[in-house]
Design a protein around this motif. Sequence first.
Motif, PDB file in Angstrom:
ATOM      1  N   ALA A 155       0.794  -1.080   0.012  1.00  0.00           N
ATOM      2  CA  ALA A 155       0.054   0.104   0.042  1.00  0.00           C
ATOM      3  C   ALA A 155       0.682   1.192   0.128  1.00  0.00           C
ATOM      4  O   ALA A 155       0.508   2.257  -0.565  1.00  0.00           O
ATOM      5  CB  ALA A 155      -0.862   0.011   0.989  1.00  0.00           C
ATOM      6  N   ARG A 156       1.845   1.306   0.788  1.00  0.00           N
ATOM      7  CA  ARG A 156       2.919   2.331   0.832  1.00  0.00           C
ATOM      8  C   ARG A 156       3.539   2.680  -0.519  1.00  0.00           C
ATOM      9  O   ARG A 156       3.610   3.788  -1.073  1.00  0.00           O
ATOM     10  CB  ARG A 156       3.898   2.250   1.842  1.00  0.00           C
ATOM     11  N   THR A 157       4.033   1.807  -1.393  1.00  0.00           N
ATOM     12  CA  THR A 157       4.575   1.937  -2.609  1.00  0.00           C
ATOM     13  C   THR A 157       3.632   2.216  -3.603  1.00  0.00           C
ATOM     14  O   THR A 157       3.891   3.122  -4.329  1.00  0.00           O
ATOM     15  CB  THR A 157       5.129   0.193  -3.121  1.00  0.00           C
ATOM     16  N   ARG A 158       2.432   1.797  -3.588  1.00  0.00           N
ATOM     17  CA  ARG A 158       1.313   2.454  -4.422  1.00  0.00           C
ATOM     18  C   ARG A 158       1.040   3.839  -4.172  1.00  0.00           C
ATOM     19  O   ARG A 158       1.001   4.752  -5.256  1.00  0.00           O
ATOM     20  CB  ARG A 158       0.060   1.608  -4.305  1.00  0.00           C
ATOM     21  N   GLU A 159       0.970   4.217  -3.024  1.00  0.00           N
ATOM     22  CA  GLU A 159       0.908   5.825  -2.708  1.00  0.00           C
ATOM     23  C   GLU A 159       1.940   6.452  -3.123  1.00  0.00           C
ATOM     24  O   GLU A 159       1.803   7.654  -3.673  1.00  0.00           O
ATOM     25  CB  GLU A 159       0.335   5.766  -1.195  1.00  0.00           C
ATOM     26  N   ILE A 160       3.211   6.165  -2.899  1.00  0.00           N
ATOM     27  CA  ILE A 160       4.471   6.802  -3.134  1.00  0.00           C
ATOM     28  C   ILE A 160       4.220   6.962  -4.671  1.00  0.00           C
ATOM     29  O   ILE A 160       4.782   7.959  -5.250  1.00  0.00           O
ATOM     30  CB  ILE A 160       5.593   6.026  -2.562  1.00  0.00           C
ATOM     31  N   VAL A 161       3.938   6.091  -5.461  1.00  0.00           N
ATOM     32  CA  VAL A 161       4.108   6.324  -6.733  1.00  0.00           C
ATOM     33  C   VAL A 161       3.128   7.183  -7.261  1.00  0.00           C
ATOM     34  O   VAL A 161       3.378   8.278  -7.963  1.00  0.00           O
ATOM     35  CB  VAL A 161       4.059   4.959  -7.512  1.00  0.00           C
ATOM     36  N   ASP A 162       1.905   7.325  -6.716  1.00  0.00           N
ATOM     37  CA  ASP A 162       0.908   8.219  -7.065  1.00  0.00           C
ATOM     38  C   ASP A 162       1.435   9.665  -6.729  1.00  0.00           C
ATOM     39  O   ASP A 162       1.156  10.756  -7.489  1.00  0.00           O
ATOM     40  CB  ASP A 162      -0.245   7.812  -6.100  1.00  0.00           C
ATOM     41  N   ILE A 163       1.839   9.731  -5.376  1.00  0.00           N
ATOM     42  CA  ILE A 163       2.411  11.246  -4.846  1.00  0.00           C
ATOM     43  C   ILE A 163       3.433  11.628  -5.711  1.00  0.00           C
ATOM     44  O   ILE A 163       3.545  12.739  -6.258  1.00  0.00           O
ATOM     45  CB  ILE A 163       2.920  11.060  -3.339  1.00  0.00           C
ATOM     46  N   CYS A 164       4.544  10.822  -6.100  1.00  0.00           N
ATOM     47  CA  CYS A 164       5.790  11.264  -7.003  1.00  0.00           C
ATOM     48  C   CYS A 164       5.177  11.845  -8.083  1.00  0.00           C
ATOM     49  O   CYS A 164       5.704  12.788  -8.774  1.00  0.00           O
ATOM     50  CB  CYS A 164       6.644  10.176  -7.275  1.00  0.00           C
ATOM     51  N   ARG A 165       4.245  11.141  -8.977  1.00  0.00           N
ATOM     52  CA  ARG A 165       3.780  11.676 -10.188  1.00  0.00           C
ATOM     53  C   ARG A 165       3.157  12.761 -10.279  1.00  0.00           C
ATOM     54  O   ARG A 165       3.035  13.731 -11.135  1.00  0.00           O
ATOM     55  CB  ARG A 165       3.094  10.489 -10.723  1.00  0.00           C
ATOM     56  N   LYS A 166       2.294  12.940  -9.114  1.00  0.00           N
ATOM     57  CA  LYS A 166       1.575  14.391  -8.894  1.00  0.00           C
ATOM     58  C   LYS A 166       2.713  15.433  -8.699  1.00  0.00           C
ATOM     59  O   LYS A 166       2.630  16.509  -9.261  1.00  0.00           O
ATOM     60  CB  LYS A 166       0.737  14.272  -7.776  1.00  0.00           C
ATOM     61  N   VAL A 167       3.788  15.285  -7.922  1.00  0.00           N
ATOM     62  CA  VAL A 167       4.835  16.237  -7.821  1.00  0.00           C
ATOM     63  C   VAL A 167       5.493  16.352  -8.940  1.00  0.00           C
ATOM     64  O   VAL A 167       5.560  17.781  -9.089  1.00  0.00           O
ATOM     65  CB  VAL A 167       5.796  15.895  -6.593  1.00  0.00           C
ATOM     66  N   TRP A 168       5.674  15.724  -9.949  1.00  0.00           N
ATOM     67  CA  TRP A 168       6.323  15.896 -11.252  1.00  0.00           C
ATOM     68  C   TRP A 168       5.588  16.403 -11.907  1.00  0.00           C
ATOM     69  O   TRP A 168       5.996  17.099 -12.995  1.00  0.00           O
ATOM     70  CB  TRP A 168       7.018  14.314 -11.556  1.00  0.00           C
ATOM     71  N   ARG A 169       4.069  16.412 -12.120  1.00  0.00           N
ATOM     72  CA  ARG A 169       3.154  17.018 -12.891  1.00  0.00           C
ATOM     73  C   ARG A 169       3.079  18.658 -12.283  1.00  0.00           C
ATOM     74  O   ARG A 169       2.177  19.205 -13.051  1.00  0.00           O
ATOM     75  CB  ARG A 169       1.819  16.426 -13.068  1.00  0.00           C
ATOM     76  N   ARG A 170       3.761  18.817 -11.310  1.00  0.00           N
ATOM     77  CA  ARG A 170       3.499  20.158 -10.515  1.00  0.00           C
ATOM     78  C   ARG A 170       1.977  20.473 -10.330  1.00  0.00           C
ATOM     79  O   ARG A 170       1.875  21.753 -10.390  1.00  0.00           O
ATOM     80  CB  ARG A 170       4.251  21.184 -11.576  1.00  0.00           C
ATOM     81  N   GLU A 171       1.315  19.463  -9.631  1.00  0.00           N
ATOM     82  CA  GLU A 171      -0.031  19.720  -9.294  1.00  0.00           C
ATOM     83  C   GLU A 171       0.002  19.984  -7.898  1.00  0.00           C
ATOM     84  O   GLU A 171       1.038  19.848  -7.076  1.00  0.00           O
ATOM     85  CB  GLU A 171      -0.817  18.328  -9.187  1.00  0.00           C
ATOM     86  N   LYS A 172      -0.866  21.042  -7.290  1.00  0.00           N
ATOM     87  CA  LYS A 172      -0.818  21.210  -5.873  1.00  0.00           C
ATOM     88  C   LYS A 172      -1.035  19.889  -5.303  1.00  0.00           C
ATOM     89  O   LYS A 172      -2.252  19.043  -5.423  1.00  0.00           O
ATOM     90  CB  LYS A 172      -1.943  22.345  -5.723  1.00  0.00           C
TER      91      LYS A 172
END
Length: 348
Positions: free
Chosen positions: A112-129
Amino acid sequence: MRIGMPLNYSGGFKETIDELVEYEKAGLDIVYVPEAYSFDAVSQMGFIAARTERLEIASGIMQIYTRTPTLTAMTAAGLDYVSDGRFTLGIGASGPQVIEGFHGVPYQAPLARTREIVDICRKVWRREKLTHQGRNYTIPLPEEEGTGLGKPLKLVNHPIRERIPIMIAAIGPKNVAMTAEIAEAWEPIFYVPEKADEVWGESLRAGKAKRDPALGELDTVVQTPLAIGEDLDELLDSMRPMLALYIGGMGAKGKNFYNNLARRYGYEAEAERIQDLYLDGKKDEAAAAVPRELLTRTSLIGPEEHVRERLAAFRESGVTTLNVTPLAGSSAERTRLIERIRQLADEL
């Protein structure tokens, strides 16, 4: 097929990087920088980026428990920037012995942590709030858990790429299925091509059925020792202690992922014996109990024709990046091994 190499700096980090520059000229495609309970991988990858031009650079692996997800994303974006878009973020759960024993962090919910980390990383790289509501991470931190002053922020810098490739180290069925679903690359361990479909095929197919086509084909990254020549039994046997360590010593009875993998390969009795011996402190006997067939199938050690056949077996099983450790006594000999395996791979 790409040719990669795990960084091994036991002889000195700066000396190793001097060799790596020569490996790049010899055709090496990517280098994987480890992070166990050693020096951190990040500072070393930045140094490598400054010394190389074409070589791709990957963390192999950064543990998911040791940094916040946002810091992981920031670090990956920074490494991608200083390397001009040559970085791959390799992540993995490691194991309780390292995470709890060295970092003092509970080893909980790795999938579960891995899945959440991947999701968060991609949001950061897309420069989303950045906002995230998950079982393990909540961003911004809720008022009742902090000062209440947190607010959604976005990365200040503009990353070179909004989708930096992510590689996940995984061997368990559920973890492999998740990796095939959400990651650009998958790194198993002690990979036996003849058994790969039997052990991991169902999980890979289940994950790929849910995979976003935008991720492209899954890159399968397999690590193997490399030596080409006659009468190399001694080099093959030199791999025994490492397999014995993982199969026998990386975890307690019933809590050793690598022992479970050996059993899934069909070495149930051997895996039990290796573990019993290792946990009893009989490390040499445990190493001697590692099946020769397992050594042979997971390595590229032997005459050139044998290496060529094993290389074909890896490729036919779906391996797309071969991560080799050249076993030789000098820098020049190791460079020649990189050159030759590059040539053999191109001939397939």
